[in-house]
Design a protein around this motif. Sequence first.
Motif, PDB file in Angstrom:
ATOM      1  N   UNK A  46       0.828  -1.204   0.000  1.00 23.87           N
ATOM      2  CA  UNK A  46       0.000   0.000   0.000  1.00 23.87           C
ATOM      3  C   UNK A  46       0.859   1.248   0.000  1.00 23.87           C
ATOM      4  N   UNK A  47       0.215   2.408  -0.042  1.00 21.16           N
ATOM      5  CA  UNK A  47       0.928   3.689  -0.111  1.00 21.16           C
ATOM      6  C   UNK A  47       1.982   3.758   0.989  1.00 21.16           C
ATOM      7  N   UNK A  48       3.120   4.381   0.696  1.00 20.89           N
ATOM      8  CA  UNK A  48       4.247   4.319   1.636  1.00 20.89           C
ATOM      9  C   UNK A  48       5.119   5.560   1.493  1.00 20.89           C
ATOM     10  N   UNK A  49       6.163   5.611   2.362  1.00 19.50           N
ATOM     11  CA  UNK A  49       7.078   6.749   2.375  1.00 19.50           C
ATOM     12  C   UNK A  49       6.442   7.892   3.138  1.00 19.50           C
ATOM     13  N   UNK A  50       7.240   8.888   3.472  1.00 23.96           N
ATOM     14  CA  UNK A  50       6.685   9.981   4.280  1.00 23.96           C
ATOM     15  C   UNK A  50       7.153  11.346   3.785  1.00 23.96           C
ATOM     16  N   UNK A  51       6.234  12.308   3.806  1.00 24.13           N
ATOM     17  CA  UNK A  51       6.557  13.688   3.434  1.00 24.13           C
ATOM     18  C   UNK A  51       6.678  14.507   4.726  1.00 24.13           C
ATOM     19  N   UNK A  57       4.386   9.483   0.688  1.00 16.57           N
ATOM     20  CA  UNK A  57       5.005  10.096  -0.502  1.00 16.57           C
ATOM     21  C   UNK A  57       4.597   9.349  -1.774  1.00 16.57           C
ATOM     22  N   UNK A  58       4.508   8.021  -1.657  1.00 18.63           N
ATOM     23  CA  UNK A  58       4.188   7.192  -2.834  1.00 18.63           C
ATOM     24  C   UNK A  58       2.737   6.739  -2.703  1.00 18.63           C
ATOM     25  N   UNK A  59       1.891   7.240  -3.572  1.00 23.21           N
ATOM     26  CA  UNK A  59       0.446   7.028  -3.470  1.00 23.21           C
ATOM     27  C   UNK A  59       0.037   5.915  -4.443  1.00 23.21           C
ATOM     28  N   UNK A  72       0.395   5.908  -8.576  1.00 17.81           N
ATOM     29  CA  UNK A  72      -0.235   7.001  -9.344  1.00 17.81           C
ATOM     30  C   UNK A  72       0.338   8.377  -9.012  1.00 17.81           C
ATOM     31  N   UNK A  73       1.056   8.507  -7.897  1.00 17.75           N
ATOM     32  CA  UNK A  73       1.564   9.837  -7.538  1.00 17.75           C
ATOM     33  C   UNK A  73       2.799   9.710  -6.660  1.00 17.75           C
ATOM     34  N   UNK A  74       3.820  10.507  -6.966  1.00 19.92           N
ATOM     35  CA  UNK A  74       4.956  10.679  -6.062  1.00 19.92           C
ATOM     36  C   UNK A  74       4.957  12.138  -5.656  1.00 19.92           C
ATOM     37  N   UNK A  75       4.787  12.387  -4.359  1.00 22.10           N
ATOM     38  CA  UNK A  75       4.747  13.763  -3.865  1.00 22.10           C
ATOM     39  C   UNK A  75       6.169  14.296  -3.738  1.00 22.10           C
ATOM     40  N   UNK A  76       6.403  15.456  -4.298  1.00 29.56           N
ATOM     41  CA  UNK A  76       7.692  16.132  -4.216  1.00 29.56           C
ATOM     42  C   UNK A  76       8.893  15.234  -4.513  1.00 29.56           C
ATOM     43  N   UNK A  77       8.978  14.724  -5.744  1.00 30.13           N
ATOM     44  CA  UNK A  77      10.159  13.930  -6.091  1.00 30.13           C
ATOM     45  C   UNK A  77      11.466  14.712  -5.922  1.00 30.13           C
ATOM     46  N   UNK A  78      11.392  16.045  -5.911  1.00 32.27           N
ATOM     47  CA  UNK A  78      12.623  16.844  -5.692  1.00 32.27           C
ATOM     48  C   UNK A  78      13.268  16.536  -4.345  1.00 32.27           C
ATOM     49  N   UNK A  79      12.453  16.077  -3.382  1.00 29.67           N
ATOM     50  CA  UNK A  79      12.996  15.799  -2.046  1.00 29.67           C
ATOM     51  C   UNK A  79      13.894  14.565  -2.042  1.00 29.67           C
ATOM     52  N   UNK A 241       0.940  19.584   0.329  1.00 30.05           N
ATOM     53  CA  UNK A 241       2.042  18.757  -0.198  1.00 30.05           C
ATOM     54  C   UNK A 241       3.366  19.485   0.065  1.00 30.05           C
ATOM     55  N   UNK A 242       3.733  19.657   1.337  1.00 28.00           N
ATOM     56  CA  UNK A 242       4.961  20.417   1.598  1.00 28.00           C
ATOM     57  C   UNK A 242       6.201  19.647   1.150  1.00 28.00           C
ATOM     58  N   UNK A 243       7.185  20.413   0.692  1.00 27.05           N
ATOM     59  CA  UNK A 243       8.487  19.853   0.296  1.00 27.05           C
ATOM     60  C   UNK A 243       9.524  20.412   1.246  1.00 27.05           C
ATOM     61  N   UNK A 244      10.660  19.736   1.331  1.00 26.21           N
ATOM     62  CA  UNK A 244      11.742  20.305   2.136  1.00 26.21           C
ATOM     63  C   UNK A 244      12.230  21.617   1.490  1.00 26.21           C
ATOM     64  N   UNK A 245      11.853  21.843   0.233  1.00 29.32           N
ATOM     65  CA  UNK A 245      12.272  23.068  -0.463  1.00 29.32           C
ATOM     66  C   UNK A 245      11.148  24.096  -0.612  1.00 29.32           C
ATOM     67  N   UNK A 246       9.980  23.841  -0.019  1.00 30.64           N
ATOM     68  CA  UNK A 246       8.868  24.801  -0.165  1.00 30.64           C
ATOM     69  C   UNK A 246       9.314  26.177   0.303  1.00 30.64           C
TER      70      UNK A 246
END
Length: 288
Positions: A46-51, A57-59, A72-79, A241-246
């Motif tokens: 199931x969905x995993x990783x953490x923002x 992070x991985x939906x 279907x979605x990776x949140x903030x791949x820049x991180x 969807x905060x990023x470490x670079x927001x």
Amino acid sequence: MLTDLELAQYRTDGYVMVRGAANPDQVRALRAEADRWVDESRAHPGSYGETPNGKTRFDLEAGHSAAAPRLRRIANPVDISDVYKDFVWDGPVPDLVAQLVGPDVKFHHCKLNIKMPGMAAYVGYHQDHAFTPHTNDDMVTALLLLDDMSEDNGCLMVVPRSHRRQLTHYEKDVFRGVVAGEHRAEVERNAVPMIGKSGDLCLMHSWCVHGSGENRSERPRRMFIADYTAADAFPLTPSNIPSIYSGHIIRGKPTRVARLVAATIELPAPSAGKSVFEVQGQGTAYEG
Ligand SMILES: O=C(O)CCC(=O)C(=O)O
């Protein structure tokens, strides 16, 4: 550089397609990372990783399995990827965005949306500003096609001139993440497909109504989406969807002065832990 014609189209219609904005090597590198993440997702039920705000992070879409991954979605791949970070900072997009809102440009967040053949994901019509209200709307969503796109594989659909209106995304007092039912028929009637080749880029105003259908083809449909703002646009609500670079400045200078434009803006409900697909009521695979 955007031509005068492209600038005029953005102002009039609320979006512009820039053909061949990213070169084939850049697209290949971004796609290779996406392939790696799809492969990695096979190991997760199931969905995993953490923002940074504790979301996954991985939906993963409902029905995901090792044999048939449905990432279907990776949140903030820049991180988590230098390839994506380098593209967002040093690729072709920031200079184009600076022409629209510049010269001082700030990063808000980004995401990679994936619709592989057989997946059910779609994106209901919405306005990004309804999710990310700011003190002013000098905000650009940059959508890079990683695959060739047409209606059969669920290309982006946009509604020309819709950036001049603010539509409610609430129904029965619940934030649904889609424009309310009373507007839906009109929006669907007026939407136009953003047919394009990998490397093409759509620059879209944050009030532009957009969405996309399911991938009904045998071809992948992967799109990388990054949201940039003028440096003096400040968020009215915490990012979903905060990023470490927001909030990092990408071009020009930072400012501590917020520019406010007069408007009344409906605020989104916090959607703890949920991706846009979940907020819109689509099935999700959960870990455990
Ligand atoms: O993937 C798409 O077609 C549109 C994406 C979008 O609007 C979103 O993820 O908020």
